[in-house]
Design a protein around this motif. Structure first.
Motif, PDB file in Angstrom:
ATOM      1  N   PRO A   1       0.818  -1.223   0.000  1.00 55.38           N
ATOM      2  CA  PRO A   1       0.000   0.000   0.000  1.00 55.38           C
ATOM      3  C   PRO A   1       0.850   1.272   0.000  1.00 55.38           C
ATOM      4  O   PRO A   1       1.889   1.345   0.657  1.00 55.38           O
ATOM      5  CB  PRO A   1      -0.811  -0.127   1.294  1.00 55.38           C
ATOM      6  CG  PRO A   1      -0.808  -1.575   1.628  1.00 55.38           C
ATOM      7  CD  PRO A   1       0.505  -2.095   1.151  1.00 55.38           C
ATOM      8  N   LEU A   2       0.373   2.303  -0.736  1.00 53.94           N
ATOM      9  CA  LEU A   2       1.062   3.577  -0.824  1.00 53.94           C
ATOM     10  C   LEU A   2       0.188   4.705  -0.301  1.00 53.94           C
ATOM     11  O   LEU A   2      -1.031   4.603  -0.273  1.00 53.94           O
ATOM     12  CB  LEU A   2       1.456   3.901  -2.272  1.00 53.94           C
ATOM     13  CG  LEU A   2       2.339   2.961  -3.053  1.00 53.94           C
ATOM     14  CD1 LEU A   2       1.488   2.082  -3.943  1.00 53.94           C
ATOM     15  CD2 LEU A   2       3.338   3.732  -3.899  1.00 53.94           C
ATOM     16  N   GLY A   3       0.848   5.807   0.063  1.00 60.31           N
ATOM     17  CA  GLY A   3       0.151   7.017   0.452  1.00 60.31           C
ATOM     18  C   GLY A   3       0.960   8.231   0.034  1.00 60.31           C
ATOM     19  O   GLY A   3       1.930   8.113  -0.719  1.00 60.31           O
TER      20      GLY A   3
ATOM     21  N   GLN B   1      -5.426  11.650 -10.137  1.00 60.11           N
ATOM     22  CA  GLN B   1      -5.726  11.584 -11.568  1.00 60.11           C
ATOM     23  C   GLN B   1      -5.402  10.216 -12.155  1.00 60.11           C
ATOM     24  O   GLN B   1      -6.050   9.774 -13.115  1.00 60.11           O
ATOM     25  CB  GLN B   1      -4.937  12.659 -12.318  1.00 60.11           C
ATOM     26  CG  GLN B   1      -5.434  14.082 -12.084  1.00 60.11           C
ATOM     27  CD  GLN B   1      -4.676  15.107 -12.911  1.00 60.11           C
ATOM     28  OE1 GLN B   1      -3.914  14.750 -13.814  1.00 60.11           O
ATOM     29  NE2 GLN B   1      -4.877  16.383 -12.609  1.00 60.11           N
ATOM     30  N   LEU B   2      -4.415   9.541 -11.573  1.00 60.73           N
ATOM     31  CA  LEU B   2      -3.995   8.235 -12.078  1.00 60.73           C
ATOM     32  C   LEU B   2      -4.911   7.110 -11.604  1.00 60.73           C
ATOM     33  O   LEU B   2      -4.745   5.962 -12.005  1.00 60.73           O
ATOM     34  CB  LEU B   2      -2.544   7.958 -11.675  1.00 60.73           C
ATOM     35  CG  LEU B   2      -1.504   8.824 -12.414  1.00 60.73           C
ATOM     36  CD1 LEU B   2      -0.151   8.775 -11.716  1.00 60.73           C
ATOM     37  CD2 LEU B   2      -1.373   8.379 -13.869  1.00 60.73           C
ATOM     38  N   GLY B   3      -5.851   7.422 -10.723  1.00 58.90           N
ATOM     39  CA  GLY B   3      -6.863   6.442 -10.338  1.00 58.90           C
ATOM     40  C   GLY B   3      -6.564   5.733  -9.036  1.00 58.90           C
ATOM     41  O   GLY B   3      -5.420   5.678  -8.571  1.00 58.90           O
ATOM     42  N   GLY B   4      -7.619   5.189  -8.444  1.00 58.21           N
ATOM     43  CA  GLY B   4      -7.493   4.464  -7.190  1.00 58.21           C
ATOM     44  C   GLY B   4      -7.610   5.390  -5.991  1.00 58.21           C
ATOM     45  O   GLY B   4      -7.460   6.610  -6.091  1.00 58.21           O
ATOM     46  N   GLU B   5      -7.872   4.784  -4.826  1.00 56.89           N
ATOM     47  CA  GLU B   5      -7.982   5.562  -3.595  1.00 56.89           C
ATOM     48  C   GLU B   5      -6.601   6.041  -3.153  1.00 56.89           C
ATOM     49  O   GLU B   5      -5.631   5.296  -3.183  1.00 56.89           O
ATOM     50  CB  GLU B   5      -8.598   4.711  -2.481  1.00 56.89           C
ATOM     51  CG  GLU B   5      -8.785   5.474  -1.177  1.00 56.89           C
ATOM     52  CD  GLU B   5      -9.291   4.595  -0.044  1.00 56.89           C
ATOM     53  OE1 GLU B   5     -10.379   4.884   0.488  1.00 56.89           O
ATOM     54  OE2 GLU B   5      -8.583   3.628   0.314  1.00 56.89           O
ATOM     55  N   VAL B   6      -6.518   7.291  -2.765  1.00 59.89           N
ATOM     56  CA  VAL B   6      -5.252   7.872  -2.302  1.00 59.89           C
ATOM     57  C   VAL B   6      -5.381   8.210  -0.825  1.00 59.89           C
ATOM     58  O   VAL B   6      -6.290   8.947  -0.419  1.00 59.89           O
ATOM     59  CB  VAL B   6      -4.895   9.152  -3.100  1.00 59.89           C
ATOM     60  CG1 VAL B   6      -3.644   9.805  -2.514  1.00 59.89           C
ATOM     61  CG2 VAL B   6      -4.693   8.808  -4.567  1.00 59.89           C
TER      62      VAL B   6
ATOM     63  N   ALA C   1      -6.988  17.953   0.597  1.00 57.88           N
ATOM     64  CA  ALA C   1      -7.513  16.589   0.680  1.00 57.88           C
ATOM     65  C   ALA C   1      -8.994  16.550   0.294  1.00 57.88           C
ATOM     66  O   ALA C   1      -9.443  15.651  -0.441  1.00 57.88           O
ATOM     67  CB  ALA C   1      -7.310  16.040   2.090  1.00 57.88           C
ATOM     68  N   THR C   2      -9.761  17.528   0.783  1.00 57.72           N
ATOM     69  CA  THR C   2     -11.184  17.597   0.434  1.00 57.72           C
ATOM     70  C   THR C   2     -11.362  17.865  -1.059  1.00 57.72           C
ATOM     71  O   THR C   2     -12.205  17.247  -1.722  1.00 57.72           O
ATOM     72  CB  THR C   2     -11.876  18.702   1.251  1.00 57.72           C
ATOM     73  OG1 THR C   2     -11.737  18.420   2.649  1.00 57.72           O
ATOM     74  CG2 THR C   2     -13.356  18.790   0.898  1.00 57.72           C
TER      75      THR C   2
ATOM     76  N   THR D   1      -9.110  12.735  -1.193  1.00 59.82           N
ATOM     77  CA  THR D   1      -8.242  11.699  -0.619  1.00 59.82           C
ATOM     78  C   THR D   1      -8.798  11.211   0.715  1.00 59.82           C
ATOM     79  O   THR D   1      -9.607  11.880   1.367  1.00 59.82           O
ATOM     80  CB  THR D   1      -6.812  12.230  -0.392  1.00 59.82           C
ATOM     81  OG1 THR D   1      -6.829  13.214   0.650  1.00 59.82           O
ATOM     82  CG2 THR D   1      -6.239  12.827  -1.663  1.00 59.82           C
ATOM     83  N   ASP D   2      -8.342  10.054   1.126  1.00 57.02           N
ATOM     84  CA  ASP D   2      -8.651   9.509   2.450  1.00 57.02           C
ATOM     85  C   ASP D   2      -7.606  10.098   3.395  1.00 57.02           C
ATOM     86  O   ASP D   2      -6.490   9.604   3.493  1.00 57.02           O
ATOM     87  CB  ASP D   2      -8.576   7.982   2.411  1.00 57.02           C
ATOM     88  CG  ASP D   2      -8.822   7.355   3.775  1.00 57.02           C
ATOM     89  OD1 ASP D   2      -9.326   8.058   4.666  1.00 57.02           O
ATOM     90  OD2 ASP D   2      -8.475   6.169   3.949  1.00 57.02           O
TER      91      ASP D   2
END
Length: 505
Positions: free
Chosen positions: A197-199, A217-222, A244-245, A249-250
């Motif tokens: 997992p990355l952040g 922009q590259l997709g997936g949850e950040v 973040a809002t 992002t999470d």
């Protein structure tokens, strides 16, 4: 393939898949999926020139039994550390200084020149370390050690090259902005390759926010991570939450308290191998520790200030040119006495701090002025601090004046390598977190250094092209907010909750 080439690596090779395909096509057989194995076959195929094909953060050693040589290499900008010592007929190397000091023969005391450089810059610049006889392999360099002759050859394989002549680039500003975003997005994409997992470290500044934007922009949850302070002038958490809002992002946030510092003080000696006068290593470690609870890899925005003239000192250099044109009587009779009498503030980058720094260095040549603004001790102050013996050993020729564009190179070769990247590597590794810096990816560095200075600093507007490219990507308030360094309210804490501990030292 014949087990005569062996490798040990610290880091990550981001283009290992492309290199693997080329090597397989050339007849090499891989036995793992590891990026490190590319180094073995790459060395077999291309020899020492293999390092010039690598895009990554790395420090590695290749043992070639056929040629009886040991080959050391460090990445282009110095993201990963590599220390070594030549002791008689021995070459000893390690990522960390503390590992070399396990060898009693290498404990040769403090290097006086390194001590003088530390007092100058608040860090020890490569190739020296604080320990006499132990060196750092410089970024973009290799070292070849002959096992037969017991000799070392150091070679530079890469160095940054700025567009110092201001050569024009094809296309208008909109096209340039589009290209910048394209290169940035691709650089982030390359560094998102991971099995874990990355952040992203998100301060709410332009650089980390740009990286977070490309990740979304590259997709997936950040997942994004930031720290906050109760002391308002140091706190950026509101900006981080806003970004973040905006990006969706999470977001995770840690509020730092003085009590956290107490638990960290005993760890600092193991966290840092040598002196580093940058208190932000503390929140960097605590942020890394907090982030590691959620992910194993975190991207950050380090490098953006050096590549795009983001530091206020660049604007100050411009202002100094105008200030020195003012009548001497006005400067020395009115401005400077008033500045010296300004009350001391404990706020982050307070006006009195900046004003006093500015007038103390404005009259000096660019290189010395920059050092006085960035470091703690000027030449005359170090003379008062150091013994005559240390002064004699540390004596070097004074630096001559440098053009303003060269300040960017100084920041990249000195501050970025020996402070920013050291802080990130030590703090993140101490927390078992891998920190990545996509703004220092080979491709983005090549693009940014090709830009003329006026595309970075236009008048007094810093990060000109980067901010323009990010219009519509980030909120306007983020793009136009004043720069705030990543620090901690040390003065406030030492006069308050940590006063007793500080006085006991």
């Amino acid at each position: 393939e014949d087990s005569t080439v062996w490798v040990v690596e610290n880091g990550e090779i981001y283009n290992h898949r492309e290199l693997r395909e080329q090597l397989i096509a050339a007849g090499h057989a891989f036995v793992t999926q590891s990026d490190t194995e590319v180094l073995v076959h790459g060395y077999e195929q291309w020899g020492e020139g293999m390092v010039e094909r690598l895009n990554g953060m790395f420090a590695f050693a290749v043992l070639d039994r056929r040629r009886s040589v040991l080959f050391l290499a460090r990445d282009r900008v110095g993201i990963k550390p590599l220390h070594y010592a030549i002791d008689g007929e021995r070459l000893v190397f390690a990522s960390e200084l503390k590992a070399l000091l396990q060898d009693r023969a290498l404990r040769k005391g403090i290097d006086p020149v390194a001590l003088d450089e530390y007092l100058t810059y608040e860090f020890v610049p490569s190739p020296r370390s604080i320990v006499r006889g132990i060196s750092k392999l410089r970024p973009g360099h290799t070292l070849t050690w002959s096992l037969a002759e017991r000799t070392a050859t150091v070679r530079r394989y890469w160095e940054p090259s700025l567009n110092v002549d201001g050569a024009a680039r094809d296309g208008d500003l909109d096209q340039e902005c589009s290209e910048l975003l394209s290169v940035l997005r691709e650089s982030v994409r390359k560094e998102l390759i991971s099995d874990v997992p990355l952040g992203v470290f998100l301060s709410g500044g332009i650089d980390s926010s740009a990286v977070a934007a490309m990740m979304t922009q590259l997709g997936g949850e950040v997942k994004s991570f930031s720290v906050g302070f109760a002391e308002h002038s140091f706190d950026e958490s509101g900006y981080a939450r806003e970004v973040a809002t905006h990006l969706g992002t999470d977001h995770h946030e840690l509020t730092l308290e003085p009590a956290m510092l107490l638990g960290l003080i005993p760890k600092l000696s193991s966290l840092l191998d040598e002196p580093l006068g940058d208190a932000s290593v503390i929140p960097t470690y605590l942020l890394s520790e907090f982030t590691r609870k959620h992910v194993k890899v975190a991207l950050g925005g380090d490098g953006g200030d050096e590549l795009f003239a983001g530091y206020p000192t660049l604007q100050a250099h411009r202002l100094a040119e105008y200030y020195m044109r003012a009548p001497r009587l006005l400067r020395e009779g009115l401005v400077e006495p008033v500045v010296r009498r300004l009350p001391v503030s404990r706020g982050n980058l307070s006006f009195d701090f900046r004003a006093k720094r500015f007038v103390s260095g404005a009259a000096h040549p660019v290189a010395e002025r920059h050092q006085r603004w960035m470091g703690s001790f000027a030449t005359e102050e170090r003379s008062a601090l150091l013994s005559r013996e240390v002064q004699h050993e540390a004596k070097v020729d004074a630096a001559g004046p440098d053009p303003l564009n060269q300040v960017l190179m100084m920041d990249m070769r000195l501050y970025l390598e020996n402070d920013i990247l050291v802080k990130l590597d030590r703090a993140s590794m101490m927390a078992s977190l891998e920190g990545r810096v996509p703004l220092l990816n080979n491709d983005f560095v090549a693009y940014a250094t090709s830009l003329p200075l006026h595309m970075k600093l236009r008048g007094l507007r810093s990060k000109f092209l980067l901010k323009r490219a990010l219009r519509g990507v980030l909120p306007d308030r983020i793009l136009h907010r004043p720069k705030k360094g990543f620090g901690i309210p040390v003065a406030e804490w030492f006069r308050g909750p940590l006063k007793e501990q500080m006085l006991s030292v």
